[in-house]
Design an enzyme around this catalytic site. Structure first.
Site: not given
Ligand code: PEP
Length: 260
Positions: A98, A174
């Site tokens: 991100e 996500g």
């Molecule tokens: C993350 O953002 O590091 C992640 C793995 O998110 P999620 O578990 O929600 O996929």
């Protein structure tokens, strides 16, 4: 010696201080019988001190989600490694997809941040991973190799005892889509091969490589049972004590029986 299984919760931009304190407290209660596995909580910067106060007498680690590489100065809005350390944290997530996607982070800036983190005694959790398009183009190996080499450029073998690598396929973050244990294991094995080329086998064998991407209690066991998967970086499922505990309790059970 077996690699420790470490479960880190990335709370992203969630939780006020009161909410963070409450969640940390619930997690602490559920973690009293965790002896072998490691747990790290990564709240937003604003909640680091509050979470530190809640967990300081436990074995639970604390991490930030980002940092800037300069020590101090006219960098409005930025936070240094020393500041993170002074809030009680021992870890920092660096190069999360991100941050790469929305905030322009590159392998070069990731490398500078890692070096600054190490200089200040923080343990970086270094994120790498391919996009869906890159996976479909069959260039996952190249992409992840480039990211690892770029991120860890100039580090010494001795630095690697402070580094955790997190393989997070962007298409699985996500989205509810998890890489299959086989898909994840294949990339983890490749990462360990690159680490072997860079730092030698003995060092590479000791590096903890977490998997991240929709990890939840239901899929944690199968993922964490893979030989090269040494933990998880958890987003969504780390925001509720029950689901996060489901993952670290599985890690604890596996730790008792696990591997290299
Ligand atoms: C993350 O953002 O590091 C992640 C793995 O998110 P999620 O578990 O929600 O996929």
């Amino acid at each position: 010696m077996a690699r420790k299984i470490i479960i880190a919760g990335n709370w992203k931009m969630h939780k006020t201080n009161a909410e963070a304190r409450q969640l940390a407290n619930q997690i602490k209660m559920k973690a009293t019988d965790i002896r072998q596995a490691g747990i790290i909580l990564c709240p937003p910067f604003t909640a680091l001190a509050a979470v530190y106060e809640t967990i300081k007498d436990t074995g639970i680690g604390l991490g930030a989600q980002n940092m800037f590489w300069e020590k101090e100065g006219a960098f409005t809005g930025e936070i240094s490694a020393g500041m993170i350390k002074s809030a009680g944290a021992g870890y920092v997530i660096i190069g999360h997809s991100e941050r790469r996607q929305y905030f322009g982070e590159t392998d070069e800036t990731v490398n500078k941040k890692i070096k600054a983190a190490l200089e200040n005694g923080l343990n970086p959790i270094v994120c790498v991973g391919e996009s869906l398009q890159q996976r479909e183009e069959n260039i996952t190996r190249e992409v992840v190799t480039r990211q690892i080499k770029g991120a860890l450029d100039g580090l010494k073998p001795a630095d690697m005892q402070h580094i955790i690598v997190a393989y997070e396929p962007i298409w699985a973050i996500g989205t509810g889509k998890t890489a299959t244990p086989q898909q994840a294991e294949e990339v983890h094995g490749q990462i360990r091969t690159v680490l072997t080329e860079m730092f030698g086998q003995e060092v590479a064998e000791q590096v903890i490589i977490q998997y991240g991407g929709s990890v939840k209690p239901e899929n944690a066991r199968e993922l964490l049972s893979q030989p090269n998967i040494d933990g998880a970086l958890v987003g969504g499922a780390s925001l509720k004590a029950d689901s996060f505990a489901g993952i670290f309790q599985t890690a604890e059970q596996l730790s008792v029986s696990k591997k290299t």
